[in-house]
Design a protein around this motif. Structure first.
Motif, PDB file in Angstrom:
ATOM      1  N   ARG A  86     -16.149 -45.836   7.182  1.00  0.00           N
ATOM      2  CA  ARG A  86     -16.213 -44.737   6.273  1.00  0.00           C
ATOM      3  C   ARG A  86     -15.013 -44.692   5.136  1.00  0.00           C
ATOM      4  NH1 ARG A  86     -18.441 -38.772   6.166  1.00  0.00           N
ATOM      5  NH2 ARG A  86     -18.785 -38.456   3.770  1.00  0.00           N
ATOM      6  N   ALA A  87     -13.942 -44.899   5.457  1.00  0.00           N
ATOM      7  CA  ALA A  87     -12.724 -45.013   4.754  1.00  0.00           C
ATOM      8  C   ALA A  87     -12.819 -46.397   3.840  1.00  0.00           C
ATOM      9  CB  ALA A  87     -11.532 -45.045   5.726  1.00  0.00           C
ATOM     10  N   ASP A  88     -13.053 -47.477   4.608  1.00  0.00           N
ATOM     11  CA  ASP A  88     -13.398 -48.641   3.738  1.00  0.00           C
ATOM     12  C   ASP A  88     -14.392 -48.713   2.705  1.00  0.00           C
ATOM     13  OD1 ASP A  88     -12.905 -51.347   3.380  1.00  0.00           O
ATOM     14  OD2 ASP A  88     -14.539 -52.150   4.522  1.00  0.00           O
ATOM     15  N   ALA A  89     -15.422 -47.890   3.140  1.00  0.00           N
ATOM     16  CA  ALA A  89     -16.742 -47.838   1.906  1.00  0.00           C
ATOM     17  C   ALA A  89     -16.283 -46.906   0.848  1.00  0.00           C
ATOM     18  CB  ALA A  89     -18.029 -47.228   2.821  1.00  0.00           C
ATOM     19  N   THR A  90     -15.479 -45.738   1.209  1.00  0.00           N
ATOM     20  CA  THR A  90     -14.972 -45.020   0.322  1.00  0.00           C
ATOM     21  C   THR A  90     -14.160 -45.739  -0.730  1.00  0.00           C
ATOM     22  OG1 THR A  90     -15.285 -43.147   1.661  1.00  0.00           O
ATOM     23  CG2 THR A  90     -14.005 -42.668  -0.334  1.00  0.00           C
ATOM     24  N   ALA A  91     -13.319 -46.482  -0.295  1.00  0.00           N
ATOM     25  CA  ALA A  91     -12.158 -47.039  -1.034  1.00  0.00           C
ATOM     26  C   ALA A  91     -13.003 -48.115  -2.002  1.00  0.00           C
ATOM     27  CB  ALA A  91     -11.195 -47.809  -0.218  1.00  0.00           C
ATOM     28  N   GLN A  92     -13.850 -48.731  -1.453  1.00  0.00           N
ATOM     29  CA  GLN A  92     -14.831 -49.487  -2.144  1.00  0.00           C
ATOM     30  C   GLN A  92     -15.562 -49.043  -3.293  1.00  0.00           C
ATOM     31  OE1 GLN A  92     -16.977 -52.881  -0.285  1.00  0.00           O
ATOM     32  NE2 GLN A  92     -15.754 -52.320   1.521  1.00  0.00           N
ATOM     33  N   LEU A 132      -7.545 -50.095  -0.097  1.00  0.00           N
ATOM     34  CA  LEU A 132      -7.319 -49.299   1.164  1.00  0.00           C
ATOM     35  C   LEU A 132      -6.013 -49.675   1.744  1.00  0.00           C
ATOM     36  CD1 LEU A 132      -8.420 -47.148   3.492  1.00  0.00           C
ATOM     37  CD2 LEU A 132      -9.477 -49.324   4.814  1.00  0.00           C
ATOM     38  N   ARG A 133      -5.084 -48.701   1.808  1.00  0.00           N
ATOM     39  CA  ARG A 133      -3.779 -48.874   2.206  1.00  0.00           C
ATOM     40  C   ARG A 133      -4.164 -48.529   3.522  1.00  0.00           C
ATOM     41  NH1 ARG A 133       0.583 -47.145  -1.407  1.00  0.00           N
ATOM     42  NH2 ARG A 133      -0.710 -45.161  -1.325  1.00  0.00           N
ATOM     43  N   LEU A 134      -3.917 -49.425   4.719  1.00  0.00           N
ATOM     44  CA  LEU A 134      -3.885 -49.345   5.964  1.00  0.00           C
ATOM     45  C   LEU A 134      -2.534 -49.128   6.532  1.00  0.00           C
ATOM     46  CD1 LEU A 134      -5.574 -48.905   8.730  1.00  0.00           C
ATOM     47  CD2 LEU A 134      -5.714 -51.490   8.653  1.00  0.00           C
ATOM     48  N   PRO A 184      -7.575 -41.004  -3.264  1.00  0.00           N
ATOM     49  CA  PRO A 184      -6.703 -40.929  -4.551  1.00  0.00           C
ATOM     50  C   PRO A 184      -7.093 -39.750  -5.236  1.00  0.00           C
ATOM     51  CG  PRO A 184      -7.640 -42.973  -4.379  1.00  0.00           C
ATOM     52  CD  PRO A 184      -8.161 -42.330  -3.227  1.00  0.00           C
ATOM     53  N   GLY A 185      -6.097 -39.100  -5.342  1.00  0.00           N
ATOM     54  CA  GLY A 185      -6.177 -37.637  -6.397  1.00  0.00           C
ATOM     55  C   GLY A 185      -6.837 -36.523  -5.507  1.00  0.00           C
ATOM     56  N   SER A 194      -3.841 -48.994  -9.656  1.00  0.00           N
ATOM     57  CA  SER A 194      -2.787 -49.064  -8.804  1.00  0.00           C
ATOM     58  C   SER A 194      -3.018 -48.011  -7.627  1.00  0.00           C
ATOM     59  CB  SER A 194      -1.571 -49.041  -9.551  1.00  0.00           C
ATOM     60  OG  SER A 194      -1.380 -47.885 -10.074  1.00  0.00           O
ATOM     61  N   GLU A 195      -3.923 -46.994  -7.849  1.00  0.00           N
ATOM     62  CA  GLU A 195      -4.216 -46.145  -6.705  1.00  0.00           C
ATOM     63  C   GLU A 195      -4.782 -46.831  -5.541  1.00  0.00           C
ATOM     64  OE1 GLU A 195      -6.296 -42.918  -8.633  1.00  0.00           O
ATOM     65  OE2 GLU A 195      -4.470 -41.876  -8.602  1.00  0.00           O
ATOM     66  N   CYS A 196      -4.322 -46.084  -4.274  1.00  0.00           N
ATOM     67  CA  CYS A 196      -4.915 -46.666  -2.949  1.00  0.00           C
ATOM     68  C   CYS A 196      -5.620 -45.263  -2.375  1.00  0.00           C
ATOM     69  CB  CYS A 196      -3.840 -47.232  -2.331  1.00  0.00           C
ATOM     70  SG  CYS A 196      -3.155 -48.549  -2.798  1.00  0.00           S
TER      71      CYS A 196
END
Length: 183
Positions: free
Chosen positions: A86-92, A98-100, A30-31, A4-6
């Motif tokens: 980069r944010a999208d790739a990191t979330a994947q 990804l919470r935008l 996250p974290g 459930s983390e984003c």
């Protein structure tokens, strides 16, 4: 998503001039106890977003064209598009959504009327309909009075299920209203 983390990506828009807005971006994994910021859109200061309201109005009835024009303006600066990617790739990579979060400054109320739900990303994909992206927008205020949420018991909702007549003329099936209502 695995948990459930984003991963949070915040885009903050404030007015610079008529149709011109400063964009700041902040990404938090996250974290992580720190964030990554884009406050410099390149030489000379923050990333600037030039919105052509007349062009958006011309596309108002074409959600795809509107979303592409809005996305092209928002992600026009290469540093902005790169940070989003980069944010999208990191979330994947982390297996999280990804919470935008779009923050619109109190000096730019005209941005509230834009159809942000049609927003397309740098790759042309619809951002807010993606299972991987959780989109929200919020306001800030210079007013120091506390904002209190209504108790849940006081909240009301209006549900509308459209099932227009004549869908078969266009090769469309009727909407299963009862299934949607009770689903």
């Amino acid at each position: 998503m695995e948990n459930s983390e984003c991963a949070d990506l915040e885009l903050s828009l404030t007015r610079r001039d008529a149709g011109l807005y400063a964009l700041e971006m902040r990404f938090i994994q996250p974290g992580s106890e720190t964030d990554v910021r884009l406050e410099d859109g390149g030489p000379g200061g923050p990333a600037l977003v030039n919105l052509d309201f007349a062009a958006l109005r011309e596309r108002l009835l074409d959600a795809d064209a509107y979303g592409r024009a809005l996305g092209a303006a928002l992600f026009a600066a290469p540093a902005v598009a790169a940070m989003y990617a980069r944010a999208d790739a990191t979330a994947q990579q982390l297996g999280v959504a990804l919470r935008l979060r779009l923050a619109i400054g109190p000096d730019a109320p005209e941005l509230q009327g834009l159809r942000w739900e049609t927003l397309r990303g740098p790759d042309g994909g619809l951002l807010v309909a993606s299972e991987r992206v959780q989109f929200s927008r919020y306001l800030s205020s210079a007013d120091w009075q506390p904002v209190r949420l209504r108790p849940q018991a006081d909240l009301r909702v209006l549900v509308v299920i459209a099932n227009p007549r004549g869908l078969d003329q266009y090769g469309l099936a009727p909407v299963a209203v009862q299934a949607l209502w009770h689903g």
